[in-house]
Design a protein around this motif. Structure first.
Motif, PDB file in Angstrom:
ATOM      1  N   VAL A   1     172.021 113.514  29.257  1.00  0.00           N
ATOM      2  CA  VAL A   1     170.640 113.262  28.863  1.00  0.00           C
ATOM      3  C   VAL A   1     169.731 113.548  30.043  1.00  0.00           C
ATOM      4  O   VAL A   1     170.191 113.717  31.176  1.00  0.00           O
ATOM      5  CB  VAL A   1     170.439 111.812  28.378  1.00  0.00           C
ATOM      6  CG1 VAL A   1     171.259 111.528  27.129  1.00  0.00           C
ATOM      7  CG2 VAL A   1     170.769 110.822  29.486  1.00  0.00           C
ATOM      8  N   GLN A   2     168.445 113.558  29.762  1.00  0.00           N
ATOM      9  CA  GLN A   2     167.455 113.730  30.813  1.00  0.00           C
ATOM     10  C   GLN A   2     166.942 112.372  31.281  1.00  0.00           C
ATOM     11  O   GLN A   2     167.020 111.376  30.546  1.00  0.00           O
ATOM     12  CB  GLN A   2     166.302 114.580  30.311  1.00  0.00           C
ATOM     13  CG  GLN A   2     166.683 116.033  30.013  1.00  0.00           C
ATOM     14  CD  GLN A   2     165.482 116.870  29.641  1.00  0.00           C
ATOM     15  OE1 GLN A   2     164.509 116.378  29.088  1.00  0.00           O
ATOM     16  NE2 GLN A   2     165.545 118.166  29.954  1.00  0.00           N
ATOM     17  N   ALA A   3     166.409 112.362  32.480  1.00  0.00           N
ATOM     18  CA  ALA A   3     165.818 111.136  33.005  1.00  0.00           C
ATOM     19  C   ALA A   3     164.762 110.605  32.040  1.00  0.00           C
ATOM     20  O   ALA A   3     163.947 111.380  31.505  1.00  0.00           O
ATOM     21  CB  ALA A   3     165.208 111.387  34.376  1.00  0.00           C
ATOM     22  N   GLY A   4     164.799 109.307  31.805  1.00  0.00           N
ATOM     23  CA  GLY A   4     163.871 108.677  30.878  1.00  0.00           C
ATOM     24  C   GLY A   4     164.410 108.526  29.473  1.00  0.00           C
ATOM     25  O   GLY A   4     163.837 107.782  28.664  1.00  0.00           O
ATOM     26  N   ASP A   5     165.485 109.212  29.162  1.00  0.00           N
ATOM     27  CA  ASP A   5     166.084 109.140  27.831  1.00  0.00           C
ATOM     28  C   ASP A   5     166.906 107.856  27.671  1.00  0.00           C
ATOM     29  O   ASP A   5     167.071 107.073  28.620  1.00  0.00           O
ATOM     30  CB  ASP A   5     166.983 110.348  27.577  1.00  0.00           C
ATOM     31  CG  ASP A   5     166.188 111.616  27.306  1.00  0.00           C
ATOM     32  OD1 ASP A   5     166.808 112.690  27.266  1.00  0.00           O
ATOM     33  OD2 ASP A   5     164.955 111.515  27.144  1.00  0.00           O
ATOM     34  N   SER A   6     167.427 107.692  26.468  1.00  0.00           N
ATOM     35  CA  SER A   6     168.244 106.517  26.147  1.00  0.00           C
ATOM     36  C   SER A   6     169.604 106.956  25.625  1.00  0.00           C
ATOM     37  O   SER A   6     169.760 108.060  25.075  1.00  0.00           O
ATOM     38  CB  SER A   6     167.553 105.659  25.088  1.00  0.00           C
ATOM     39  OG  SER A   6     166.318 105.175  25.553  1.00  0.00           O
ATOM     40  N   LEU A   7     170.559 106.080  25.789  1.00  0.00           N
ATOM     41  CA  LEU A   7     171.895 106.256  25.228  1.00  0.00           C
ATOM     42  C   LEU A   7     172.417 104.884  24.834  1.00  0.00           C
ATOM     43  O   LEU A   7     172.043 103.878  25.449  1.00  0.00           O
ATOM     44  CB  LEU A   7     172.867 106.854  26.245  1.00  0.00           C
ATOM     45  CG  LEU A   7     173.029 108.367  26.379  1.00  0.00           C
ATOM     46  CD1 LEU A   7     174.028 108.683  27.483  1.00  0.00           C
ATOM     47  CD2 LEU A   7     173.449 109.006  25.071  1.00  0.00           C
ATOM     48  N   ARG A   8     173.293 104.854  23.845  1.00  0.00           N
ATOM     49  CA  ARG A   8     173.972 103.614  23.503  1.00  0.00           C
ATOM     50  C   ARG A   8     175.476 103.831  23.576  1.00  0.00           C
ATOM     51  O   ARG A   8     176.017 104.678  22.865  1.00  0.00           O
ATOM     52  CB  ARG A   8     173.598 103.109  22.113  1.00  0.00           C
ATOM     53  CG  ARG A   8     174.153 101.716  21.841  1.00  0.00           C
ATOM     54  CD  ARG A   8     173.726 101.132  20.520  1.00  0.00           C
ATOM     55  NE  ARG A   8     174.530 101.611  19.410  1.00  0.00           N
ATOM     56  CZ  ARG A   8     174.692 100.953  18.265  1.00  0.00           C
ATOM     57  NH1 ARG A   8     174.098  99.783  18.088  1.00  0.00           N
ATOM     58  NH2 ARG A   8     175.422 101.467  17.295  1.00  0.00           N
ATOM     59  N   LEU A   9     176.102 103.073  24.414  1.00  0.00           N
ATOM     60  CA  LEU A   9     177.552 103.093  24.514  1.00  0.00           C
ATOM     61  C   LEU A   9     178.143 102.028  23.599  1.00  0.00           C
ATOM     62  O   LEU A   9     177.536 100.974  23.395  1.00  0.00           O
ATOM     63  CB  LEU A   9     178.001 102.838  25.951  1.00  0.00           C
ATOM     64  CG  LEU A   9     177.419 103.750  27.030  1.00  0.00           C
ATOM     65  CD1 LEU A   9     178.042 103.395  28.382  1.00  0.00           C
ATOM     66  CD2 LEU A   9     177.626 105.203  26.695  1.00  0.00           C
ATOM     67  N   SER A  10     179.305 102.319  23.077  1.00  0.00           N
ATOM     68  CA  SER A  10     180.037 101.358  22.253  1.00  0.00           C
ATOM     69  C   SER A  10     181.438 101.185  22.823  1.00  0.00           C
ATOM     70  O   SER A  10     182.003 102.119  23.400  1.00  0.00           O
ATOM     71  CB  SER A  10     180.145 101.849  20.804  1.00  0.00           C
ATOM     72  OG  SER A  10     178.880 102.018  20.222  1.00  0.00           O
ATOM     73  N   CYS A  11     181.971 100.008  22.635  1.00  0.00           N
ATOM     74  CA  CYS A  11     183.348  99.733  23.033  1.00  0.00           C
ATOM     75  C   CYS A  11     183.997  98.950  21.905  1.00  0.00           C
ATOM     76  O   CYS A  11     183.651  97.795  21.667  1.00  0.00           O
ATOM     77  CB  CYS A  11     183.389  98.947  24.332  1.00  0.00           C
ATOM     78  SG  CYS A  11     185.052  98.479  24.857  1.00  0.00           S
TER      79      CYS A  11
END
Length: 130
Positions: A11-21
């Motif tokens: 992703v680019q700086a400022g973006d979001s991500l959601r990790l799952s476990c």
């Protein structure tokens, strides 16, 4: 307990991500869960710990206000919502699970990392470009 992390990406700086476990096995709700990360050439570091059931959440100072950890005990899954990502967040992210007799003991063990962790998941790579 087996842990399967997913959701990493570029992703680019400022973006979001959601990790799952996702966790397999019984009594997921009784485990303190956490996320750690390891950047290239650096040691693995603590990111967040979330207590069993509806207990407290502890964040590393570097992610406070940007990352949010949650868990769904019905789905045996813990999440890490990462907002306002920075290039320095680039790392392999690992989920972890720890059981101790008391909630406080589990959180302390989780925050200590290393020998305090009962189970590790495989990592998922997060790369943040500037």
């Amino acid at each position: 307990v087996q842990l399967q992390a997913s959701g990493g990406g570029l992703v680019q700086a400022g973006d979001s991500l959601r990790l799952s476990c996702a966790a397999s096995g019984q009594a997921f709700s009784q485990y303190a869960m956490g996320w750690f990360r390891q950047a290239p050439g650096k040691e693995r570091e603590f990111v967040v710990a979330i207590s069993r059931n509806d207990g407290p959440i502890t964040y590393a100072d570097s992610v406070k206000g940007r990352f949010t950890c949650s868990r769904d005990n019905l789905k045996n899954t813990v999440y890490l919502q990462m907002n306002s990502l920075k290039p320095e967040d680039t790392a392999v992210y690992y989920c972890a699970a720890t059981f101790r007799r008391t909630r406080e003991g589990a959180m302390a063990a989780m925050a200590s990392g290393g020998d305090g962790i009962d189970y590790w998941g495989q990592g998922t790579l997060v790369t943040v470009s500037s």
